[in-house]
Design an enzyme around this catalytic site. Structure first.
Site, short mmCIF file in Angstrom:
data_model
loop_
_atom_site.label_atom_id
_atom_site.label_comp_id
_atom_site.label_asym_id
_atom_site.label_seq_id
_atom_site.Cartn_x
_atom_site.Cartn_y
_atom_site.Cartn_z
N ARG A 1 -4.98 4.21 -23.91
CA ARG A 1 -5.25 3.43 -25.13
C ARG A 1 -6.57 2.69 -25.05
NH1 ARG A 1 0.68 0.90 -25.20
NH2 ARG A 1 0.37 1.34 -22.99
N HIS B 1 -3.74 9.97 -26.41
CA HIS B 1 -3.90 9.01 -27.51
C HIS B 1 -5.05 9.45 -28.43
CE1 HIS B 1 -3.44 5.34 -29.61
NE2 HIS B 1 -4.63 4.88 -29.28
N LYS C 1 -2.70 -0.17 -40.77
CA LYS C 1 -2.30 -1.01 -39.63
C LYS C 1 -3.50 -1.76 -39.10
CE LYS C 1 -1.01 -0.20 -34.83
NZ LYS C 1 -0.35 0.73 -33.92
N GLU D 1 0.84 -1.20 0.00
CA GLU D 1 0.00 0.00 0.00
C GLU D 1 0.88 1.25 0.00
OE1 GLU D 1 -2.79 -0.26 3.23
OE2 GLU D 1 -3.80 -2.00 2.37
N GLY E 1 6.44 -3.01 -31.48
CA GLY E 1 5.97 -3.85 -32.59
C GLY E 1 5.48 -3.03 -33.78
#
Ligand code: R5P
Length: 346
Positions: A125, A159, A222, A62, A255
């Site tokens: 994201r 994002h 993509k 904690e 990646g």
């Protein structure tokens, strides 16, 4: 005892009282353990000592916080990216919980305004449901910050800019793009450049980046067949004979960049670089990127650089933009002036 910047010096005493007109304007800055280095760059630029936040982790994991001095009546800026820090032994969840406790403690210590400065907004994201039964984690983080007690959020290169709408409080959405465009203009001057968007989500940003550096841009297809797996199809646009610069917001596992760099070279580019605001470099990212055909990568320090970064990775500081933002928010000055009115371009 930290030194607080106040506006009282220039203020005349209020007639009939001994209280100066600028009494409550006190700027104090503190940093969580995920952003200690960035916090210290910012406080030294402001000429302040950081407020000691008395952070520690108990044996059971904690987290605890207790400010080392009074913050009553101050505008307290809490710098903490919601990210891991290997050096401090923190996960992103630890950093988030620590930030929430720092905000909560500040609220109960009667800070006048509490401004969370999260250059990297963790969980960003997951900003929508892409599949049934998923959480919208970025929204939950916004709700947690507001429940804890923030009055305002300063963040950088979200994002998706629409995430500002998750907050009912004001969000100052800053961008590191001027730092990155300047770097490309300085270091790749004279090259026949093409600026590349690795996915459709970056097209607007990349178009403006390309305009700024005076180069054409191209777009990549993509797909993510599974979480953490990036498949790049073809390049839409001409990159033959060019020095390609891929512009992204985040480098996670690396990646996306590795696949994008290979595709750009296959389509005839001479060499390929990458720039991004947030360098998370998670998992085996360093290995993936070293084994990729990328000639170099530039990120900013919104997230602490993990140990063992290869020579191909260069880190620039976002501290100047954040310092200027803090100064302007404190003084109720225009924040968009930092970008000479061009922040909407990014
Ligand atoms: C995706 O939409 C983002 O802009 C980045 O391209 C992505 O988060 C990078 O992740 P990774 O490095 O794991 O491929």
């Amino acid at each position: 005892m930290s030194k607080a910047l106040d506006t009282a010096t220039a203020a005349a005493a209020v007639p009939g009282t001994s209280i100066s007109a600028g009494y409550e304007k006190r700027l104090m800055v503190t940093a969580g353990r995920a952003s200690l280095e960035l916090g210290s760059k910012i406080t030294s630029r402001l000429g302040l000592e950081p407020v000691v936040a008395g952070l520690k982790t108990f044996a059971d994991g904690e987290v605890y916080c207790r400010y080392g001095e009074s913050i009553r009546g101050a505008d307290l800026f809490i710098i903490q990216s919601i990210c891991a820090s290997e050096r401090e032994g923190l996960t992103p969840n630890d950093a988030l919980m620590e930030l929430l406790l720092m905000v909560h403690a500040a609220k109960h210590a009667s800070a006048h305004r509490i401004i969370a400065v999260c250059p990297w907004y963790g969980y960003s994201r997951q900003d929508k449901k892409s599949a049934p039964r998923e959480p919208i984690s970025a929204r939950l983080v916004a709700e947690l910050l507001e429940v804890a007690g923030i009055d305002r959020l300063v963040t950088m290169d979200l994002h998706a800019g629409q995430m500002q709408g998750f907050f009912s409080k004001t969000v100052d959405h800053m961008t590191a793009m001027p730092i990155l465009t300047q770097y490309v203009q300085d270091r790749l001057a004279g090259e026949d450049l093409a600026i590349i968007a690795p996915d459709a989500g970056r097209v607007k940003l990349v178009r403006n980046f390309a305009r700024k550096v005076g180069a054409p841009y191209a777009l990549m297809e993509k797909e993510r067949p599974a979480q953490g797996v990036a498949e790049i199809g073809r390049v839409i646009g001409d990159v033959r004979g060019k020095t390609a610069v891929i512009v992204d917001d985040i480098i996670g596992t690396g990646g996306t960049l590795a696949a994008a760099a290979q595709t750009v070279l296959d389509e005839g580019a001479e060499q390929v670089y990458a720039v991004a605001t947030h360098g998370l470099f998670s998992g085996d990212a360093y290995r993936t990127l070293v084994e990729s055909p990328l000639a170099g990568i530039v990120v900013t320090d919104t997230v602490p650089l993990r140990d063992g970064a290869p020579d191909m990775v260069r880190q620039l500081t976002s501290a100047d933009i954040l310092t200027d933002s803090i100064r302007r928010i404190f003084l109720d000055d225009s924040v968009s002036e930092i970008f000479a009115g061009e922040n909407q371009l990014f």
